[in-house]
Scaffold this active site. Structure first.
Site, PDB file in Angstrom:
ATOM      1  N   CYS A 148       8.366   6.370  18.391  1.00  0.00           N
ATOM      2  CA  CYS A 148       9.740   6.699  18.724  1.00  0.00           C
ATOM      3  C   CYS A 148      10.357   7.485  17.584  1.00  0.00           C
ATOM      4  CB  CYS A 148      10.563   5.425  18.931  1.00  0.00           C
ATOM      5  SG  CYS A 148      10.415   4.758  20.565  1.00  0.00           S
TER       6      CYS A 148
ATOM      7  N   ALA B 284       0.821  -1.210   0.000  1.00  0.00           N
ATOM      8  CA  ALA B 284       0.000   0.000   0.000  1.00  0.00           C
ATOM      9  C   ALA B 284       0.860   1.267   0.000  1.00  0.00           C
ATOM     10  CB  ALA B 284      -0.941   0.002   1.200  1.00  0.00           C
TER      11      ALA B 284
ATOM     12  N   GLN C 260      -6.447  -0.759   5.429  1.00  0.00           N
ATOM     13  CA  GLN C 260      -7.016  -1.335   6.656  1.00  0.00           C
ATOM     14  C   GLN C 260      -8.395  -1.932   6.434  1.00  0.00           C
ATOM     15  OE1 GLN C 260      -5.889  -1.788   9.814  1.00  0.00           O
ATOM     16  NE2 GLN C 260      -3.875  -0.915   9.409  1.00  0.00           N
TER      17      GLN C 260
ATOM     18  N   ALA D 268      -1.853  -6.858   0.905  1.00  0.00           N
ATOM     19  CA  ALA D 268      -2.262  -8.201   1.322  1.00  0.00           C
ATOM     20  C   ALA D 268      -2.067  -8.446   2.815  1.00  0.00           C
ATOM     21  CB  ALA D 268      -1.476  -9.248   0.526  1.00  0.00           C
ATOM     22  N   HIS D 269      -1.055  -7.807   3.409  1.00  0.00           N
ATOM     23  CA  HIS D 269      -0.638  -8.270   4.744  1.00  0.00           C
ATOM     24  C   HIS D 269      -1.503  -7.798   5.911  1.00  0.00           C
ATOM     25  CE1 HIS D 269       1.629  -4.838   6.627  1.00  0.00           C
ATOM     26  NE2 HIS D 269       1.703  -4.430   5.383  1.00  0.00           N
TER      27      HIS D 269
HETATM   28  C1  LIG Z   1      -0.267  -0.794   6.538  1.00  0.00           C
HETATM   29  C2  LIG Z   1      -0.774   0.447   5.885  1.00  0.00           C
HETATM   30  C3  LIG Z   1      -0.106   1.035   4.801  1.00  0.00           C
HETATM   31  C4  LIG Z   1       1.210   0.506   4.295  1.00  0.00           C
HETATM   32  O1  LIG Z   1       1.042  -0.681   3.617  1.00  0.00           O
HETATM   33  P1  LIG Z   1       2.321  -1.572   3.216  1.00  0.00           P
HETATM   34  O2  LIG Z   1       1.741  -2.639   2.376  1.00  0.00           O
HETATM   35  O3  LIG Z   1       2.865  -2.053   4.505  1.00  0.00           O
HETATM   36  O4  LIG Z   1       3.241  -0.698   2.468  1.00  0.00           O
HETATM   37  C5  LIG Z   1      -0.655   2.143   4.230  1.00  0.00           C
HETATM   38  N1  LIG Z   1      -1.808   2.679   4.683  1.00  0.00           N
HETATM   39  C6  LIG Z   1      -2.470   2.162   5.728  1.00  0.00           C
HETATM   40  C7  LIG Z   1      -3.736   2.782   6.183  1.00  0.00           C
HETATM   41  C8  LIG Z   1      -1.974   1.028   6.362  1.00  0.00           C
HETATM   42  O5  LIG Z   1      -2.628   0.524   7.411  1.00  0.00           O
END
Ligand SMILES: *Cc1c(COP(=O)(O)O)cnc(C)c1O
Length: 382
Positions: free
Chosen positions: A326, A75, A181, A202-203
């Protein structure tokens, strides 16, 4: 491994075993390992077929056309591609975004400002939501893009992207939403919703890290200038050999999530509500974001009269995130909570709990016990 209960699903999720299975079948010499761009042999054709099948699985979750899905590394990259790619393709213009966006949007916007483009950062209401009225007030004649996230990663609070996108559509302004999210948890139908660009990964939905996608509307066509140049993959929008195993993992994860979205959401929300019920037996606790519509798994709690850092260190029975970040020099209160008007001491004493697919009732009971014991002990000592 620590025995702590994992309640940090908003940071990342484990990969679902069914997804692991599919991924493994696309890695080894017996698997569908080939370069999907290899057009001269069966190995390549099979890999391409696997990638296109996954593209349809991801498109289906958004009710999009598979040709509207551009693979990215996640993302973060999708957000960068949307923001920088649109402004470059348009030759500049004003951007509107929210102060509570993920850093991947905020820092891409800062970069755009350094390139001489104007960006307006909207302050959220006290509940964390970006009001459609504030977007309307910020729109200018030269505004080309509005980027407001679907659901916030820290609080889980859901923005009214239908109303915001509708305002943009009326004014001929493009609308991008970061749905990292919310995808697989909330419905996001690009045929029913006035959105032009959507970032997903995906994660956060039981797929692997390192893979994501940008939805780019075809009709009316949205132009996005490539930010990574190379072999001209992904219709020229994003070059690089497609990681077949990551892509099929994302496709499987999305299909799994969509297939059980409502049932899983209800189960997770019930666990999250039980967690809050337990924690709220303490004095001086409140939910950041209050009663606003929220993702089912999120619970961001402000604990009054406790030091956030001490709280986080002492709560060794639960793996969670704090309301502080941090930086090199100091512990800064979360910029999201700060933008919502949460006082610094409460932001420091805030913890994000996020419940997910593999959370059990026993996990919740043990987390509640740990939180209550630690907060009582710290308050007594302090
Ligand atoms: C986790 C997240 C991202 C970043 O996504 P990655 O795949 O880890 O680069 C961006 N925007 C939101 C709202 C996220 O929760």
């Amino acid at each position: 491994m620590s025995q702590a209960v994992y309640l940090d699903y908003a940071a990342t999720t484990p990969v679902d075993p069914a997804v692991v299975d599919v991924m493994v079948r696309h890695l080894g010499p017996e698997g569908t390992f080939a370069n999907p761009a290899s057009r001269s042999h069966l190995y390549g054709w099979l890999a391409e077929e696997a990638v296109e099948n996954a593209r349809r699985q991801v498109a289906d979750v958004l009710n999009a056309d598979p040709r509207e899905i551009v693979w990215t590394s996640g993302a973060t990259e999708a957000n960068n591609l949307a923001l920088k790619g649109v402004i470059e393709a348009r030759g500049g213009g004003h951007v509107i975004t929210g102060a509570t966006e993920h850093k991947a949007v905020l820092d891409a916007c800062k970069w755009l400002e350094q390139q001489g483009h104007a960006v307006t950062y909207l302050k959220p209401a006290a509940d964390g939501r970006i009001s459609p009225d504030s977007v309307e007030e910020a729109l200018r004649d030269d505004t080309v893009l509005v980027s407001v996230m679907h659901a916030n990663n820290e609080t889980g609070v859901i923005n009214d992207i239908e109303a915001i996108g509708g305002l943009c559509r009326e004014r001929g302004v493009l609308f991008h939403t970061d749905a990292a999210q919310s995808v697989g948890k909330l419905s996001l139908d690009v045929q029913a919703m006035p959105v032009d660009l959507v970032s997903v990964c995906a994660h956060k939905v039981y797929g692997p890290k390192g893979i994501g996608a940008l939805y780019v509307r075809r009709a009316p066509g949205v132009k996005v200038a490539a930010q990574i140049h190379g072999g001209g993959h992904e219709r020229g929008m994003r070059s690089g050999t497609l990681p077949t195993h990551q892509i099929v993992g994302m496709g499987e994860a999305f299909a799994l999530a969509a297939g059980q979205r409502e049932e899983e959401g209800a189960r997770i929300a019930a666990l999250r509500d039980r967690l809050w019920q337990g924690i709220s037996e303490l004095e001086g606790v409140s939910i950041n974001g209050g009663e606003s519509p929220r993702l089912p798994g999120h619970l961001n709690v402000a604990f009054a009269d406790v030091d956030g850092e001490m709280l986080l260190t002492a709560m060794n029975g639960v793996a969670v995130s704090s309301g502080s970040a941090c930086t090199s020099a100091s512990l800064e209160p979360s910029y999201v909570l700060k933008a919502m008007g949460v006082p610094d001491d409460l932001a420091h004493g805030s913890i994000r709990f996020s419940v997910g697919r593999f959370t059990t009732e026993a996990d919740i009971e043990s987390a509640v016990q740990n939180v209550i014991d630690v907060v009582k002990r710290l308050r007594k000592a302090g």
